[in-house]
Design a protein around this motif. Structure first.
Motif, mmCIF file in Angstrom:
data_model
loop_
_atom_site.group_PDB
_atom_site.id
_atom_site.type_symbol
_atom_site.label_atom_id
_atom_site.label_comp_id
_atom_site.label_asym_id
_atom_site.label_seq_id
_atom_site.Cartn_x
_atom_site.Cartn_y
_atom_site.Cartn_z
ATOM 1 N N CYS A 128 41.962 29.175 36.045
ATOM 2 C CA CYS A 128 42.883 29.960 35.224
ATOM 3 C C CYS A 128 43.026 31.317 35.895
ATOM 4 O O CYS A 128 42.034 32.029 36.089
ATOM 5 C CB CYS A 128 42.363 30.111 33.804
ATOM 6 S SG CYS A 128 43.514 30.959 32.690
ATOM 7 N N THR A 129 44.260 31.689 36.235
ATOM 8 C CA THR A 129 44.483 32.796 37.177
ATOM 9 C C THR A 129 45.152 34.005 36.537
ATOM 10 O O THR A 129 45.942 34.693 37.176
ATOM 11 C CB THR A 129 45.366 32.311 38.348
ATOM 12 O OG1 THR A 129 46.678 31.979 37.830
ATOM 13 C CG2 THR A 129 44.777 31.084 39.014
ATOM 14 N N ILE A 130 44.846 34.304 35.279
ATOM 15 C CA ILE A 130 45.645 35.302 34.572
ATOM 16 C C ILE A 130 45.128 36.733 34.700
ATOM 17 O O ILE A 130 45.738 37.657 34.148
ATOM 18 C CB ILE A 130 45.770 34.946 33.077
ATOM 19 C CG1 ILE A 130 44.410 35.039 32.378
ATOM 20 C CG2 ILE A 130 46.367 33.558 32.910
ATOM 21 C CD1 ILE A 130 44.496 34.882 30.871
ATOM 22 N N ASN A 131 44.028 36.941 35.403
ATOM 23 C CA ASN A 131 43.476 38.292 35.535
ATOM 24 C C ASN A 131 44.412 39.162 36.380
ATOM 25 O O ASN A 131 44.674 38.841 37.543
ATOM 26 C CB ASN A 131 42.100 38.219 36.198
ATOM 27 C CG ASN A 131 41.370 39.551 36.215
ATOM 28 O OD1 ASN A 131 41.978 40.620 36.147
ATOM 29 N ND2 ASN A 131 40.059 39.487 36.340
ATOM 30 N N PRO A 132 44.918 40.270 35.854
ATOM 31 C CA PRO A 132 45.840 41.101 36.641
ATOM 32 C C PRO A 132 45.180 41.793 37.824
ATOM 33 O O PRO A 132 45.877 42.270 38.724
ATOM 34 C CB PRO A 132 46.350 42.131 35.620
ATOM 35 C CG PRO A 132 45.328 42.160 34.542
ATOM 36 C CD PRO A 132 44.760 40.778 34.482
ATOM 37 N N ALA A 133 43.851 41.831 37.867
ATOM 38 C CA ALA A 133 43.151 42.428 39.006
ATOM 39 C C ALA A 133 42.905 41.420 40.127
ATOM 40 O O ALA A 133 42.495 41.799 41.220
ATOM 41 C CB ALA A 133 41.818 43.024 38.556
ATOM 42 N N THR A 134 43.136 40.141 39.865
ATOM 43 C CA THR A 134 42.927 39.110 40.876
ATOM 44 C C THR A 134 44.041 39.170 41.913
ATOM 45 O O THR A 134 45.211 39.409 41.592
ATOM 46 C CB THR A 134 42.893 37.719 40.212
ATOM 47 O OG1 THR A 134 41.804 37.670 39.285
ATOM 48 C CG2 THR A 134 42.716 36.618 41.232
ATOM 49 N N THR A 135 43.687 38.931 43.161
ATOM 50 C CA THR A 135 44.663 38.925 44.247
ATOM 51 C C THR A 135 44.743 37.525 44.858
ATOM 52 O O THR A 135 43.896 36.658 44.592
ATOM 53 C CB THR A 135 44.256 39.919 45.352
ATOM 54 O OG1 THR A 135 43.031 39.461 45.961
ATOM 55 C CG2 THR A 135 44.040 41.315 44.770
ATOM 56 N N THR A 136 45.742 37.322 45.704
ATOM 57 C CA THR A 136 45.839 36.043 46.409
ATOM 58 C C THR A 136 44.627 35.840 47.320
ATOM 59 O O THR A 136 44.193 34.708 47.538
ATOM 60 C CB THR A 136 47.136 35.972 47.229
ATOM 61 O OG1 THR A 136 47.208 37.103 48.111
ATOM 62 C CG2 THR A 136 48.352 35.963 46.320
ATOM 63 N N ALA A 137 44.054 36.926 47.833
ATOM 64 C CA ALA A 137 42.848 36.805 48.652
ATOM 65 C C ALA A 137 41.681 36.265 47.826
ATOM 66 O O ALA A 137 40.853 35.495 48.346
ATOM 67 C CB ALA A 137 42.488 38.160 49.259
ATOM 68 N N ASP A 138 41.593 36.648 46.560
ATOM 69 C CA ASP A 138 40.546 36.108 45.692
ATOM 70 C C ASP A 138 40.739 34.607 45.489
ATOM 71 O O ASP A 138 39.762 33.839 45.466
ATOM 72 C CB ASP A 138 40.556 36.819 44.340
ATOM 73 C CG ASP A 138 40.131 38.271 44.435
ATOM 74 O OD1 ASP A 138 39.144 38.555 45.125
ATOM 75 O OD2 ASP A 138 40.803 39.128 43.817
ATOM 76 N N ILE A 139 41.987 34.183 45.324
ATOM 77 C CA ILE A 139 42.280 32.756 45.193
ATOM 78 C C ILE A 139 41.828 32.021 46.454
ATOM 79 O O ILE A 139 41.152 30.984 46.396
ATOM 80 C CB ILE A 139 43.783 32.525 44.964
ATOM 81 C CG1 ILE A 139 44.265 33.222 43.682
ATOM 82 C CG2 ILE A 139 44.110 31.038 44.952
ATOM 83 C CD1 ILE A 139 43.829 32.573 42.413
ATOM 84 N N ASP A 140 42.199 32.563 47.606
ATOM 85 C CA ASP A 140 41.857 31.930 48.884
ATOM 86 C C ASP A 140 40.343 31.825 49.052
ATOM 87 O O ASP A 140 39.823 30.799 49.524
ATOM 88 C CB ASP A 140 42.457 32.722 50.045
ATOM 89 C CG ASP A 140 43.976 32.725 50.035
ATOM 90 O OD1 ASP A 140 44.560 31.877 49.321
ATOM 91 O OD2 ASP A 140 44.569 33.577 50.723
ATOM 92 N N THR A 141 39.632 32.867 48.668
ATOM 93 C CA THR A 141 38.174 32.852 48.785
ATOM 94 C C THR A 141 37.571 31.730 47.954
ATOM 95 O O THR A 141 36.695 30.990 48.421
ATOM 96 C CB THR A 141 37.587 34.201 48.343
ATOM 97 O OG1 THR A 141 38.034 35.222 49.231
ATOM 98 C CG2 THR A 141 36.071 34.162 48.330
ATOM 99 N N ALA A 142 38.025 31.586 46.720
ATOM 100 C CA ALA A 142 37.483 30.548 45.840
ATOM 101 C C ALA A 142 37.753 29.151 46.398
ATOM 102 O O ALA A 142 36.870 28.274 46.373
ATOM 103 C CB ALA A 142 38.072 30.687 44.440
#
Length: 469
Positions: free
Chosen positions: A440-454
């Motif tokens: 679930c990706t709704i955190n406004p502080a999350t970046t695409t780099a955080d997605i890539d890391t996970a």
């Protein structure tokens, strides 16, 4: 008092400014916490400032950090600093928006915040409702009004309908309202995990032919598993045809209506008889900020008004509304209730609605990015497309095994391995009987780099997994 208060604010600011430091999840076993908190009742007081330090260092960090930018578990929330101050002030003032006599100012704040939420969701002015603790109580409150309006005091043969993808709070509400488990009809979803109007029609026809009494349907806008959106417009048309109450559980997904992409959802939401909305999800409020809204607020009053339930009318008679005031304790199950609305009011006044619209759009963009990365990755497989900031995927076993039990074990192993790194939190769910990973990706502080890391962590976990998995 000032010294402890200043120190508490410093601790809050430090917490909010270091959210990404450390792991998104920390836990301790009961045996480890017993020496820290399992003490006898203190007869003498201690140092307040020191106690605040103890809590923030040793106790409160133990749990999921839902505002961590790489926390993708459940439905994350971020809270916000104005909302923290709102809770501080409302608690200091013992604000109770129950009866107008008890809290006219707090009640006026709640009325304004409710009107703003209706504007954000595109609901007509005549809708009304109140703030509650969260989606569970909102669903219970709405379905209690539906039960009374549709069935009166007779539950014989009553039937309530939902999909198997509905939130467990729907089943719990049915239980608390006096319905047997057989009176909640949970239908299998369509291939997109939505409540199928054709299946519902067939079930209604069969139940009516059997002399049963259908009274309400629960549609979900944003299922917790995959973010699926039930076809609200079609279900509303079906409910009108049969004279049924349509409740929309939009605890997560109703906020989609804030975004440009979700503008068409506004009309669908307006077709419901009642709506659950959780500002503590995609409106970035602290927990204990839920909301229930209904087409006809008088139906809430018919169920919950204090005068209906008086045993000794003398004590509360001075607090009854007489001149157009709104007594929120007439609209829901709580009499003494906190000023939850102040968090929403102060947040919207501080940031403006446009900031929240941008944040919702950002969450949608992140889930699209995650899906694109998964589709392009040879070791990952998208199992449900992004919907309302939620998606699911599966890791392919390194040895190419297709044994269902082996593949399911791999997903759980990957989730455990990612969590063990302390860098991200991705948990599992069940989809069509199979174990999958969910984000679930709704955190406004999350970046695409955080997605890539996970996602990279998930793939590395597959490579390091036991081949027998």
């Amino acid at each position: 008092m000032r010294a402890a208060g200043h120190h508490a604010v410093d601790l809050v600011v430090q917490r909010l400014c270091t959210v990404a430091d450390g792991p998104p999840h920390a836990a301790a076993a009961p045996a480890a916490l017993q020496p820290l908190l399992g003490e006898p009742l203190p007869e003498e007081g201690g140092d307040l400032t020191g106690l605040l330090d103890q809590l923030t260092q040793d106790v409160l960090p133990l749990g999921i950090r839902f505002d961590h930018p790489r926390c993708f578990a459940f439905v994350p929330t971020t809270g916000n600093y104005p909302a923290v101050l709102a809770d501080l002030l409302s608690t200091a003032h013992l604000s109770v928006p129950g009866a107008w006599l008890v809290g006219s100012g707090p009640s006026a704040v709640e009325l304004t915040a409710l009107n703003w939420l209706k504007q954000l969701l595109g609901l007509p002015d005549h809708w009304g409702g109140l703030f509650v603790s969260g989606g569970s109580l909102a669903n219970l409150t709405a379905l209690a009004a539906a039960r009374d309006h549709q069935l009166g005091g007779d539950l014989t043969g009553a039937r309530l309908y939902c999909s198997t993808q509905a939130h467990p709070s729907v089943a719990r509400a049915a239980h608390l309202l006096g319905l047997g488990r057989d009176q909640l009809v949970a239908l299998e979803p369509d291939p997109d995990q939505r409540l199928d109007p054709r299946n519902l029609t067939a079930q209604l026809d069969a139940d009516l032919a059997a002399g049963l009494r259908p009274f309400a349907v629960v549609a979900t806008v944003g299922t917790t598993g995959t973010g699926a959106v039930d076809p609200v417009t079609d279900l509303a048309r079906l409910c009108r045809r049969h004279g049924l109450w349509l409740h929309v559980d939009g605890a997560h997904g109703a906020a989609f209506a804030l975004s440009g992409r979700g503008h068409d959802m506004r009309e669908a939401l307006g077709r419901a008889d009642s709506l659950t909305f959780d500002p503590h999800k995609w409106l970035f409020q602290p927990y204990e900020t839920g909301c229930v809204l209904v087409r006809d607020p008088e139906l809430l009053k018919a169920t919950f008004r204090m005068a209906r339930h008086h045993l000794d009318t003398g004590y509360l008679h001075p607090a009854e509304a007489r001149h157009g005031e709104v007594n929120f304790d007439d609209l829901g199950p709580q009499q003494s209730r906190g000023l939850r609305a102040l968090k929403v009011w102060l947040s919207l006044k501080t940031f403006g609605a446009a900031a929240f619209r941008r944040a919702v759009d950002h969450g949608l963009h992140l889930s699209d990015h995650a899906a694109a990365r998964i589709n392009a990755h040879p070791g990952l497989e998208l199992t449900s497309k992004p919907s309302l900031g939620i998606l699911t995927f599966r890791c392919r076993p390194g040895g190419g095994s297709t044994d269902p039990a082996t593949v399911d074990r791999l997903q759980r192993s990957v989730s455990d391995a990612v969590r063990a790194t302390g860098q991200a939190l991705v948990l599992t769910t069940r989809l069509r009987g199979r174990t999958v990973l969910r984000m679930c990706t709704i955190n406004p502080a999350t970046t695409t780099a955080d997605i890539d890391t996970a996602l990279d962590l998930a793939h590395r976990a597959v490579l390091a997994a036991d081949p027998r998995l």
